[in-house]
Design a protein around this motif. Structure first.
Motif, PDB file in Angstrom:
ATOM      1  N   PHE A  82      11.055 -39.057 -47.547  1.00 51.70           N
ATOM      2  CA  PHE A  82      10.480 -40.392 -47.781  1.00 51.70           C
ATOM      3  C   PHE A  82      10.724 -40.886 -49.206  1.00 51.70           C
ATOM      4  N   VAL A  83      10.660 -39.972 -50.192  1.00 52.06           N
ATOM      5  CA  VAL A  83      10.934 -40.415 -51.575  1.00 52.06           C
ATOM      6  C   VAL A  83      12.382 -40.889 -51.667  1.00 52.06           C
TER       7      VAL A  83
ATOM      8  N   THR B 254      13.211 -49.489 -53.345  1.00 51.30           N
ATOM      9  CA  THR B 254      11.769 -49.758 -53.365  1.00 51.30           C
ATOM     10  C   THR B 254      11.137 -49.075 -54.579  1.00 51.30           C
ATOM     11  N   SER B 255      11.632 -47.883 -54.931  1.00 53.73           N
ATOM     12  CA  SER B 255      11.081 -47.167 -56.104  1.00 53.73           C
ATOM     13  C   SER B 255      11.307 -47.966 -57.378  1.00 53.73           C
ATOM     14  N   VAL B 256      12.491 -48.591 -57.479  1.00 53.54           N
ATOM     15  CA  VAL B 256      12.797 -49.401 -58.661  1.00 53.54           C
ATOM     16  C   VAL B 256      11.854 -50.603 -58.735  1.00 53.54           C
TER      17      VAL B 256
ATOM     18  N   ASP C  34      11.485 -45.232 -65.895  1.00 52.84           N
ATOM     19  CA  ASP C  34      12.430 -45.311 -64.770  1.00 52.84           C
ATOM     20  C   ASP C  34      11.901 -44.426 -63.647  1.00 52.84           C
ATOM     21  N   VAL C  35      12.520 -44.518 -62.474  1.00 53.10           N
ATOM     22  CA  VAL C  35      11.964 -43.799 -61.320  1.00 53.10           C
ATOM     23  C   VAL C  35      12.149 -42.286 -61.474  1.00 53.10           C
ATOM     24  N   GLU C  36      11.221 -41.544 -60.870  1.00 53.60           N
ATOM     25  CA  GLU C  36      11.256 -40.077 -60.997  1.00 53.60           C
ATOM     26  C   GLU C  36      12.264 -39.439 -60.048  1.00 53.60           C
TER      27      GLU C  36
END
Ligand code: BEZ
Ligand code: FE
Length: 253
Positions: free
Chosen positions: A46-47, A55-57, A75-77
């Protein structure tokens, strides 16, 4: 149910229903979509799905965008972080896939607050791919935990670690998210980068990434996470590469 959920969920459902109606989605298609999401869950992707759909950004921008405190950009992990890697100045061991042309890289900088105060003892936690084979968990040749480590900032806030210059790599393509990328014609490449998670008491934790100039995927990272402020020049001294990255943390509210 929390107030927040009560407020957001009707809009989420209205947006999904609007798309289903607009595209006249059939029962067969909807069941296929549900099966896909079930598979994503089973594969623990899912990540990854959140990342490749950008979507994470978006969530990073909604959470940290508009921060004018002078703190380093977040920034995203991503899905590759593992907790509590060892404290060590050299974050890798040599392995069979390394070639003589692969570059040793020293990353140096300071950790300070937005008020300009050094933050001795701040923990700089980094993870990255090697120059060949991707992350340790994907590559049998690498010892577990390779290219992962933590260092503490000194009294003057300075930190340093030794690594090797990472190369561009593809996100995992052998699961349901890989099939999705293939189906929509999105390439799976990320530009070379080093992930950072930086913590200090009474300051907000910073999660970010550092990129390098002239990478073929800087303009089209599959997760869209490149920020100009995080692209850092490389310099060559005494046969080794060096990269300066000063880190500024925001005081906790
Ligand atoms: C990463 O940068 O580590 C990453 C991001 C998205 C998917 C897989 C890996
Ligand atoms: Fe990564």
């Amino acid at each position: 149910m929390s107030d927040r959920l009560k407020r957001v969920m009707p809009d989420v459902l209205a947006a999904i229903h609007e798309v289903l109606e607009r595209h006249r989605v059939t029962e067969r298609e909807w069941h296929a979509a549900l099966e896909f999401l079930t598979e994503v869950g089973r594969a623990d992707e899912f990540v990854l799905l959140s990342d490749v759909t950008r979507t994470s950004v978006l969530i990073d921008a909604l959470t940290h965008g508009g921060d004018d405190s002078g703190a380093t950009a977040s920034d995203v992990e991503g899905p590759m972080y593992t907790v509590e890697p060892p404290f060590r100045r050299k974050i890798y061991e040599e392995y069979e896939g390394i070639s003589p042309d692969d570059d040793i890289l020293f990353v140096r900088g300071t950790v300070t607050s937005t008020a300009g105060k050094p933050l001795p003892g701040a923990v700089v936690d980094v993870w990255q791919t090697g120059p060949s084979g991707g992350y340790d968990v994907w590559d049998e040749r690498q010892p577990e935990g390779n290219f992962r480590g933590r260092v503490r900032a000194e009294e003057d806030g300075s930190y340093e670690f030794q690594t090797m210059l990472p190369k561009p790599y593809t996100v995992p393509t052998n699961g349901p998210v890989g099939r999705y990328l293939e189906a929509i014609g999105q390439h799976p490449w990320r530009p070379a980068h080093i992930h950072f998670k930086v913590t200090a008491p009474e300051h907000e934790t910073l999660v970010t990434q550092v990129f390098f100039p002239d990478d073929p995927y800087l303009e089209n990272d599959t997760i869209g996470a490149v920020k100009a402020a995080l692209v850092r020049p490389l310099e060559r001294h005494d046969g080794h590469l060096q990269c300066a990255f000063d880190i500024v943390l925001r005081q906790a509210a």
